[in-house]
Design a protein around this motif. Sequence first.
Motif, PDB file in Angstrom:
ATOM      1  N   GLY A 144       2.052 -16.908   0.266  1.00 36.54           N
ATOM      2  CA  GLY A 144       2.250 -15.552  -0.241  1.00 36.54           C
ATOM      3  C   GLY A 144       3.020 -15.526  -1.543  1.00 36.54           C
ATOM      4  N   ASP A 147       0.824 -16.825  -4.323  1.00 40.36           N
ATOM      5  CA  ASP A 147      -0.182 -15.809  -4.629  1.00 40.36           C
ATOM      6  C   ASP A 147       0.406 -14.729  -5.526  1.00 40.36           C
ATOM      7  OD1 ASP A 147      -2.529 -14.420  -4.652  1.00 40.36           O
ATOM      8  OD2 ASP A 147      -2.269 -13.538  -2.670  1.00 40.36           O
ATOM      9  N   LEU A 246      -3.493 -11.108  -0.048  1.00 46.03           N
ATOM     10  CA  LEU A 246      -2.112 -10.721   0.203  1.00 46.03           C
ATOM     11  C   LEU A 246      -1.618  -9.699  -0.812  1.00 46.03           C
ATOM     12  CD1 LEU A 246      -0.632 -14.237   1.054  1.00 46.03           C
ATOM     13  CD2 LEU A 246      -1.537 -12.514   2.623  1.00 46.03           C
TER      14      LEU A 246
END
Length: 364
Positions: A144, A147, A246
């Motif tokens: 995450g 990202d 995400l």
Amino acid sequence: MPLLIKKILNWIMVAVSGLIAVFGVARFGSVSIDVFPPGIERVGFLLGVALVTFVPLLAFVLALLNRRRLSALLFLLVVPIFPWWAVSHSYDFPEHHIAVGVCLGVVGLYWLFASWRDWPAMLPSPLSLRRRIGVFCLVVFLVGALDLVATFILAARPFPSSSWVCAGPSEFPRSTFGHDAIFTAHAIRVGHQLRTSDGWLGYWALATVQERYRGWHFPRIVLLTEGIIRSGHDYFVDARRPKGLLTRFLPIMEIENCTRTSELADAGLALRLLRSGLPENGARIIGQVRRVVFDTRPLWVQGATVAITGPIGTIIAVTDREGIYDIGGLPPGRYRAQLQERGDDNGWTDLAPGQVAEFSFALH
């Protein structure tokens, strides 16, 4: 081969596996499926997205937890998807799909070889259930975070707006704007890409939301990306969420190009359309007349006359102080608008009941 070299190779392949997993989440996590018709093709596409998103991530975790044979089988499982994707849906950089498929195949074969030769384990074995859960949570957090970092890096890159050729808006469907969120915002902090006479100009900005009109509910402070934004200015924003699996749940809005996003002072036409809505029965024609002066903001022309020709003859419309004319309740048919001051027209447009056409003009 020395034990140290084997361990180094293992960690290098773990890093490569993790990067592939992040790429899968960021790039393929929520690729738009609007271009695909409903039915078997869409189901196959969604299945492919799920496989290339979650399977590499799971295989990466398994490799880290010393389940290398299962990790190899999962990596090799999704390899055929990428050539199929590149051939069947080559609408966006098919060479990228093929390159990722090759990388997945190499990683899968490596973990199969490492398992066959019984190379040293990545982490101390056996791991307790608590530690396995901890490793999994750490991996999800890192994916995450990477990202988000990748999204911000892409947002801060120079935006090649000059390479886009946008057709002027003419006819609106039932959904006038069609993006994830429509709101007005004030840019409080922009990326310092270019210094101008009235402040900084950047390709991303932190902005405070002032008025929401439509779409996804998001916090009061958002990150605007993929646009050209001036510090301290107010904007009308017609944007979409990022494509990553995400990041699409974070308060990030991609402005993109060829949308109705503009500075608030230039958004009178879009705001009027948004607030008044589309007609229930008859057709509607709306437009704006502006005077373009080099190196200054457009000036809206009040009192300009526009001749609208259609099934019932010719109707003369006059622009208001915002340079906007607006004629509703028209019968369906073929219409053309002509600016009488210059004789310019935007061609003919067929309008059905409930549709809106925009005919705007610029005086140089």
